[in-house]
Design an enzyme around this catalytic site. Structure first.
Site, mmCIF file in Angstrom:
data_model
loop_
_atom_site.group_PDB
_atom_site.id
_atom_site.type_symbol
_atom_site.label_atom_id
_atom_site.label_comp_id
_atom_site.label_asym_id
_atom_site.label_seq_id
_atom_site.Cartn_x
_atom_site.Cartn_y
_atom_site.Cartn_z
ATOM 1 N N LYS A 221 0.964 -1.244 -0.059
ATOM 2 C CA LYS A 221 -0.001 0.076 0.100
ATOM 3 C C LYS A 221 0.909 1.257 0.189
ATOM 4 C CE LYS A 221 -2.318 -1.308 3.826
ATOM 5 N NZ LYS A 221 -2.387 -2.609 3.974
ATOM 6 N N ASP B 40 11.726 -11.111 7.853
ATOM 7 C CA ASP B 40 10.693 -11.433 8.905
ATOM 8 C C ASP B 40 10.034 -12.734 8.346
ATOM 9 O OD1 ASP B 40 9.476 -10.671 11.305
ATOM 10 O OD2 ASP B 40 7.975 -9.646 10.328
ATOM 11 N N ASP C 197 9.851 -16.223 10.489
ATOM 12 C CA ASP C 197 8.446 -16.706 10.876
ATOM 13 C C ASP C 197 7.916 -17.791 9.993
ATOM 14 O OD1 ASP C 197 8.265 -14.615 12.601
ATOM 15 O OD2 ASP C 197 7.040 -13.434 11.308
ATOM 16 N N ARG D 281 3.003 -13.500 0.993
ATOM 17 C CA ARG D 281 3.067 -11.900 1.588
ATOM 18 C C ARG D 281 2.316 -11.278 0.368
ATOM 19 N NH1 ARG D 281 3.952 -8.709 5.279
ATOM 20 N NH2 ARG D 281 5.626 -10.116 6.066
ATOM 21 N N ASP E 11 10.371 -9.389 20.446
ATOM 22 C CA ASP E 11 9.328 -10.444 19.793
ATOM 23 C C ASP E 11 9.735 -11.914 19.731
ATOM 24 O OD1 ASP E 11 6.761 -10.855 18.997
ATOM 25 O OD2 ASP E 11 7.101 -10.028 16.661
ATOM 26 N N LYS F 133 9.352 -2.375 17.241
ATOM 27 C CA LYS F 133 9.270 -3.047 16.154
ATOM 28 C C LYS F 133 8.437 -2.266 15.002
ATOM 29 C CE LYS F 133 7.824 -7.252 14.250
ATOM 30 N NZ LYS F 133 7.178 -8.761 14.459
ATOM 31 N N ASP G 206 -4.784 -3.363 15.330
ATOM 32 C CA ASP G 206 -4.464 -4.321 14.649
ATOM 33 C C ASP G 206 -4.577 -5.688 15.097
ATOM 34 O OD1 ASP G 206 -3.612 -3.849 11.976
ATOM 35 O OD2 ASP G 206 -1.872 -5.174 12.185
ATOM 36 N N ASP G 207 -4.252 -5.701 16.378
ATOM 37 C CA ASP G 207 -4.301 -6.938 17.259
ATOM 38 C C ASP G 207 -5.693 -7.177 17.753
ATOM 39 O OD1 ASP G 207 -1.511 -6.965 17.333
ATOM 40 O OD2 ASP G 207 -1.243 -6.760 19.371
#
Length: 348
Positions: free
Chosen positions: A51, A96, A100, A105, A167, A193, A236-237
């Protein structure tokens, strides 16, 4: 004429020139054609297709600070700084995704999972970071704030990496230990982060570009943008669990992924011993039924209401900080108001 907002199309139109400058630099070392083609693909797949909110915030902030549309030259300089922010983001995301073990993506397989890439992606990530400094040198070498810009990118990179370290150690996907979680840890992770590179960096770049940066206005910007960035991540969470998949464009996975999220930290703070046991037994497991147990627990604990209360409180705190901005210092309240309006009560 008042300030003007950039469009994604306008912002993206600057990138080919920057890509060419980067590839030219690689050609000056006689990088062989096969490797040059690989580098070009890396530069086209990873920084593009998002974006670009962070990158576009730079020209938008510059235009707001000047209170008028930008000249071609001003736009090119600010969009170039914006693209450096997007290159930094691309460097973080490629790395990342490997850490992870992510699958996709932006709707495509992650770079390291694309044909023939694998662990070469680690070096590709390093190269995405390095070219920030190639561009800085090429386009800002004679700028009075050149050293400040260099230091800002280095500092922001280190801050983000500290957040990532915290994290990774707090919430390893394969080992669930809720004793590791705390609101204090959570706050550190999201501020370092996410908040620094996503919110503070674009505005600081705009101030430096216009030679308006002072210790005082940078501090004022930081004091508003860091709590704003923290609020953005908490939201967001919240949306990961309570948002509608058709709005957020994805299915939330924080519970299954053992994420040190705001919701689980709130739950841990108010849990009865019985509720704590439910969390221990069901959180962070790749199991739909266990995820459903946690989702029900969140509802029983009224975490939605708890979030809404937080949102009102935080938005009011930020509004009052914005009211106190001293515009004689070169800053404009509107920069922060626009950030807040984008975030406040968003559903995606």
């Amino acid at each position: 004429m008042p300030a003007q907002k950039t469009t994604l199309k306008e912002f993206e139109s600057v990138y080919p020139k920057l890509e060419e400058a980067i590839l030219d630099h690689a050609r000056s070392y006689k990088l062989p054609q096969t490797e040059l083609d690989w580098f070009k693909a890396n530069l086209e797949v990873n920084p593009l297709g998002g974006k670009c909110n962070r990158g576009m915030s730079v020209p938008d902030s510059v235009s707001l600070l000047l209170d008028k549309p930008l000249t071609e030259e001003q736009y090119f300089a600010s969009a170039t700084l914006g693209w450096m922010t997007e290159l930094l983001q691309a460097f973080f995301l490629v790395s990342d995704d490997i850490m992870d073990g992510s699958i996709t993506r932006r709707g495509k397989p992650c770079w390291y999972r694309q044909d023939g890439v694998g662990m070469i992606a680690i070096n590709d990530a390093f190269m995405l970071e390095s070219v920030i400094y190639t561009l800085l040198k090429k386009f800002f070498r004679t700028h009075p704030a050149y050293v400040d810009l260099l230091e800002l990118f280095h500092e922001t990179t280190f801050q983000t990496e500290m957040g990532q370290l915290c994290d990774l150690l707090t919430a390893p996907e394969d080992k669930v230990n809720l004793d590791n979680f705390s609101m204090e840890k959570y706050k550190f992770i999201v501020i370092y982060k996410t908040a620094y590179y996503s919110f503070y960096l674009p505005v600081a770049l705009a101030l430096y570009q216009l030679n308006l940066a002072t210790p005082k206005n940078l501090k004022q910007a930081e004091d508003i943008l860091i709590p704003l960035g923290e609020y953005f991540q908490i939201q967001d969470d919240y949306l990961d669990n309570f948002g509608l998949p058709e709005h957020i464009g994805k299915i939330g996975t924080d519970i299954k992924d053992n994420k040190c999220s705001w919701l689980v930290n709130q739950a841990l703070e108010i849990a009865t011993p019985e509720q704590r046991k439910i969390l221990e037994e069901n959180y962070g497991q790749k199991d739909d039924a266990k995820e459903a147990v946690i989702k029900k627990l969140y509802d029983d604990m009224k975490l939605k209401e708890r979030y809404e209360e937080f949102e009102e409180k935080r938005a009011n705190e930020i509004r009052s900080k914005i009211d106190q901005v001293d515009e004689s210092e070169g800053l404009k309240k509107e920069i922060f108001t626009i950030f807040l309006e984008k975030i406040y009560k968003r559903s995606k």
